[in-house]
Design a protein around this motif. Structure first.
Motif, PDB file in Angstrom:
ATOM      1  N   THR A  40       0.829  -1.198   0.000  1.00 31.73           N
ATOM      2  CA  THR A  40       0.000   0.000   0.000  1.00 31.73           C
ATOM      3  C   THR A  40       0.866   1.251   0.000  1.00 31.73           C
ATOM      4  OG1 THR A  40      -1.753  -1.159   1.186  1.00 31.73           O
ATOM      5  CG2 THR A  40      -1.802   1.240   1.256  1.00 31.73           C
ATOM      6  N   MET A  41       1.915   1.240   0.801  1.00 33.30           N
ATOM      7  CA  MET A  41       2.820   2.391   0.829  1.00 33.30           C
ATOM      8  C   MET A  41       3.531   2.570  -0.504  1.00 33.30           C
ATOM      9  SD  MET A  41       4.355   2.044   4.682  1.00 33.30           S
ATOM     10  CE  MET A  41       5.639   3.223   4.385  1.00 33.30           C
ATOM     11  N   VAL A  42       3.970   1.491  -1.111  1.00 36.73           N
ATOM     12  CA  VAL A  42       4.633   1.577  -2.418  1.00 36.73           C
ATOM     13  C   VAL A  42       3.666   2.124  -3.471  1.00 36.73           C
ATOM     14  CG1 VAL A  42       5.635   0.193  -4.286  1.00 36.73           C
ATOM     15  CG2 VAL A  42       6.358  -0.173  -1.926  1.00 36.73           C
ATOM     16  N   ALA A  43       2.424   1.647  -3.447  1.00 35.77           N
ATOM     17  CA  ALA A  43       1.418   2.138  -4.392  1.00 35.77           C
ATOM     18  C   ALA A  43       1.149   3.622  -4.177  1.00 35.77           C
ATOM     19  CB  ALA A  43       0.132   1.333  -4.249  1.00 35.77           C
ATOM     20  N   MET A  44       1.112   4.067  -2.935  1.00 41.91           N
ATOM     21  CA  MET A  44       0.884   5.483  -2.654  1.00 41.91           C
ATOM     22  C   MET A  44       2.045   6.339  -3.140  1.00 41.91           C
ATOM     23  SD  MET A  44      -0.843   5.077   1.116  1.00 41.91           S
ATOM     24  CE  MET A  44      -0.708   6.780   1.561  1.00 41.91           C
ATOM     25  N   VAL A  45       3.268   5.863  -2.975  1.00 43.31           N
ATOM     26  CA  VAL A  45       4.441   6.604  -3.456  1.00 43.31           C
ATOM     27  C   VAL A  45       4.421   6.704  -4.981  1.00 43.31           C
ATOM     28  CG1 VAL A  45       6.957   6.487  -3.682  1.00 43.31           C
ATOM     29  CG2 VAL A  45       5.879   6.158  -1.454  1.00 43.31           C
ATOM     30  N   ILE A  46       4.089   5.607  -5.642  1.00 40.50           N
ATOM     31  CA  ILE A  46       4.039   5.621  -7.110  1.00 40.50           C
ATOM     32  C   ILE A  46       2.943   6.563  -7.598  1.00 40.50           C
ATOM     33  CG2 ILE A  46       3.471   4.206  -9.127  1.00 40.50           C
ATOM     34  CD1 ILE A  46       4.944   1.900  -7.705  1.00 40.50           C
ATOM     35  N   TYR A  47       1.771   6.509  -6.986  1.00 41.88           N
ATOM     36  CA  TYR A  47       0.670   7.388  -7.384  1.00 41.88           C
ATOM     37  C   TYR A  47       1.023   8.857  -7.138  1.00 41.88           C
ATOM     38  CZ  TYR A  47      -3.794   9.770  -7.383  1.00 41.88           C
ATOM     39  OH  TYR A  47      -4.798  10.649  -7.632  1.00 41.88           O
TER      40      TYR A  47
END
Length: 80
Positions: A40-47
């Motif tokens: 979830t954190m990785v997805a938030m950083v990418i977004y």
């Protein structure tokens, strides 16, 4: 690369992930919580990078073009 080698390679990568993060010692429910939070954190950083980095780059380019003497006439007329 054949399917068996690819599967073994992906298994090896997953094993490396478990060893590097140290989650191989956790119970299965703890692993799933850890993986969920991590991904979830990785997805938030990418977004966030996708949405906000281009805006900041454009603003930085506008700022530095203004600092380096690239001001437009209309800006100079307003300043006088």
């Amino acid at each position: 690369m054949d399917t068996k080698n690819m599967r073994e390679y992906l298994g090896w990568l997953y094993y490396q992930y478990l060893l590097i993060t140290g989650i191989y010692v956790l119970e299965p429910w703890e692993k799933s919580i850890f993986n969920t939070v991590l991904f979830t954190m990785v997805a938030m950083v990418i977004y966030t990078s996708y949405v906000f980095v281009p805006v900041h780059v454009r603003l930085a380019l506008e700022f530095f073009s203004g600092v380096c003497g690239g001001q437009h006439e209309s800006t100079m007329a307003l300043m006088n």
